[in-house]
Design an enzyme around this catalytic site. Structure first.
Site, short mmCIF file in Angstrom:
data_model
loop_
_atom_site.label_atom_id
_atom_site.label_comp_id
_atom_site.label_asym_id
_atom_site.label_seq_id
_atom_site.Cartn_x
_atom_site.Cartn_y
_atom_site.Cartn_z
N ARG A 129 -12.84 -42.82 20.24
CA ARG A 129 -13.73 -43.14 21.37
C ARG A 129 -13.37 -42.32 22.61
O ARG A 129 -14.24 -42.03 23.44
CB ARG A 129 -13.70 -44.65 21.64
CG ARG A 129 -12.37 -45.20 22.05
CD ARG A 129 -12.27 -46.71 21.84
NE ARG A 129 -12.00 -47.06 20.45
CZ ARG A 129 -11.95 -48.30 19.97
NH1 ARG A 129 -12.16 -49.33 20.76
NH2 ARG A 129 -11.70 -48.53 18.69
N LYS A 160 0.49 -44.83 12.92
CA LYS A 160 -0.05 -45.58 11.78
C LYS A 160 1.04 -45.81 10.74
O LYS A 160 1.90 -44.95 10.56
CB LYS A 160 -1.17 -44.76 11.10
CG LYS A 160 -2.50 -44.76 11.80
CD LYS A 160 -3.51 -43.96 10.99
CE LYS A 160 -4.84 -43.82 11.71
NZ LYS A 160 -5.54 -45.08 11.95
N1 BES Z 1 -9.54 -42.94 12.40
C1 BES Z 1 -9.32 -44.32 12.59
C2 BES Z 1 -10.34 -45.21 11.89
C3 BES Z 1 -10.39 -45.14 10.38
C4 BES Z 1 -9.75 -46.10 9.63
C5 BES Z 1 -11.12 -44.17 9.74
C6 BES Z 1 -9.83 -46.05 8.26
C7 BES Z 1 -11.19 -44.11 8.37
C8 BES Z 1 -10.55 -45.06 7.62
C9 BES Z 1 -9.38 -44.66 14.09
O1 BES Z 1 -8.99 -43.65 14.95
C10 BES Z 1 -8.45 -45.81 14.30
O2 BES Z 1 -7.30 -45.67 14.04
N2 BES Z 1 -8.98 -46.94 14.76
C11 BES Z 1 -8.22 -48.11 14.99
C12 BES Z 1 -8.69 -48.74 16.28
C13 BES Z 1 -7.84 -49.87 16.76
C14 BES Z 1 -6.48 -49.35 17.19
C15 BES Z 1 -8.55 -50.54 17.91
C16 BES Z 1 -8.43 -49.06 13.82
O3 BES Z 1 -9.54 -49.14 13.30
O4 BES Z 1 -7.46 -49.69 13.40
ZN ZN Z 2 -6.86 -43.57 15.25
#
Ligand code: BES
Ligand code: ZN
Ligand code: ZN
Length: 426
Positions: free
Chosen positions: A278, A204
């Site tokens: 997931r 990230k």
């Molecule tokens: N933990 C994150 C989602 C999240 C984002 C929670 C902001 C709380 C605040 C999750 O694991 C994630 O990173 N999801 C990705 C999925 C994508 C790579 C398909 C996302 O939402 O960007």
């Molecule tokens: Zn994530």
């Protein structure tokens, strides 16, 4: 005195905020004790007991403060040691009964918030599992824990792949409450427990990583809910399942392009290691579906940024193909204060997670957009025919603005909702 707005438009949520303002004012004035004269429960069309429960819940939530890391004692906020609540004497007994329940719920919400707020290097998967074990022992819940070696041996390839990059072992924790009522239904709550989400090798950006200690908010809600349920003793059996892992990059971490096999035999291509929630939920869902065959499964997860963009901080996303279950959750959302908004989980979106090399892919094809819904379709592969609903709390779990009973940090979202669902299950 705090106004509740125009009488015709009065809501229980306006009452919650008014109570929080009262509490804050008393605290600002350094009061040690305060007495609040309350409006009649009939104003909100609530029973006395329910009104007592709602009142105690919100006062308890408002009193929470995360201050254990301040060395300056002046930064530790003064708490009201005693609050007197004024209701008419004929309502007293029912109101007090509700207050006792509300205290239990508030304590659970605050415990979930505390785990969320605790720094991620303090609250690792084994550490959160220890808290769950202590709760089970104290409250008489059945407790089961699988460590990383057992998770791998059992074929939970999704959970194992997410935990692989970390030195802290992943865990699967199960808490069980059995109601004394005969022939009762069984419901399962499954909570995402990523104690820190760096994104893994699909790292990230720094700004997005800042709050990722919040990524175990679903698991925190489930464990705290189980503690409340053990004391409230609703007429339904409840199973709480939490897959716990830390998502980090390392020489051992799983890679984009990897394919994993889950507990139910299905396979997924990992195109992005940041879509890890997931993967851990898949194994937990498959496990609970196979071994407990519950009458309903509800999972709760900080799953997608897409959901947070769609709904902002005030509503959690609800996705389900079971209308009865979805409607029951919507009702509990309005009643408990943990509001939800249903998004369409139609089969049109299913094609988004096709993979050329495995059964499904862990990210949705961009043509379909709707990242919250395509993530729910991924989870759907692991629940079989059991009525199931998915709650995405990515927008509601942390730093929620404009609610005077919350502060910065964790909100404990889901505890009030899941407790309400169990209390009203029939
Ligand atoms: N933990 C994150 C989602 C999240 C984002 C929670 C902001 C709380 C605040 C999750 O694991 C994630 O990173 N999801 C990705 C999925 C994508 C790579 C398909 C996302 O939402 O960007
Ligand atoms: Zn994530
Ligand atoms: Zn995550």
């Amino acid at each position: 005195m705090v106004g509740l707005g125009a009488q015709k438009k009065i809501t229980i949520e306006a009452y919650r905020r008014a109570l929080a303002h009262l509490y804050r004012q008393a605290a600002v004035h350094k009061a040690k004790k305060a007495a609040f004269s309350l409006p009649p429960a009939s104003l909100f069309k609530l029973s006395q007991e329910d009104f007592g429960q709602q009142t105690a819940t919100i006062l308890g939530i408002t009193s929470y403060d995360f201050n254990e890391f301040f060395s300056d004692t002046k930064r530790k906020k003064i708490e009201l040691a005693q609050i007197a609540l004024g209701v008419s004497s004929k309502d007293k007994a029912a109101f007090e009964k509700g207050v006792k329940k509300g205290d239990i719920i508030a304590e659970a919400v605050n415990k979930a918030r505390h785990w969320v707020n605790t720094p991620p290097s303090h609250l690792t998967p084994p550490e959160l599992a220890k808290h769950a074990q202590a709760i089970a022992k104290k409250r008489g819940l059945k407790f089961t824990q699988f460590g990383e070696a057992e998770i791998i041996k059992k074929g939970m390839g999704g959970l194992a792949s997410v935990g692989r990059g970390s030195d802290n072992d992943c865990q699967l924790v199960i808490l069980e409450y059995k109601t004394p009522k005969k022939n009762a239904d069984t419901i399962a709550f499954v909570g995402k427990g990523i104690t820190f989400d760096s994104g893994g090798l699909s790292l990230k950006p720094a700004a997005h990583m800042e709050t990722m200690k919040e990524d175990m908010s679903g698991a925190a809600a489930v464990i705290a809910t189980m503690e409340a349920i053990a004391q409230l003793k609703p007429d339904v059996n409840v199973i709480g399942v939490t897959p716990l892992a830390e998502n980090l990059p390392s020489g051992k971490a799983s890679k984009p392009g990897d394919i994993v096999r889950f507990y139910n035999g299905k396979t997924a291509e990992i195109k992005n290691t940041d879509a890890e929630g997931r993967l851990v939920l898949a194994d937990a869902l498959a496990y609970v579906a196979k071994h407990y065959k519950p009458d309903a499964i509800i999972d709760i997860a900080t799953l997608t940024g897409a959901c947070a963009y769609a709904l902002g901080p005030f509503y959690s996303g609800l996705m389900s193909q079971h209308d009865d279950l979805a409607e029951l959750i919507e009702e509990s959302g309005d009643h408990s204060g943990d509001q939800v908004w249903r998004l369409p989980l139609s089969d049109d979106y299913k094609a988004a997670i096709k993979s050329d090399v495995a059964d499904i892919c862990n990210i949705g094809n961009q043509k379909y957009m709707a990242g919250a819904i395509t993530a729910a379709h991924f989870l759907k592969y692991f629940v079989g025919d059991i009525p199931w609903a998915h709650l995405d709390i990515a927008g509601t779990a942390f730093n929620v603005t404009d609610r005077p009973y919350f502060k910065t940090g964790g909100t404990g979202v889901g505890v009030r909702l899941l407790v309400d669902i169990a209390q009203h299950w029939q």
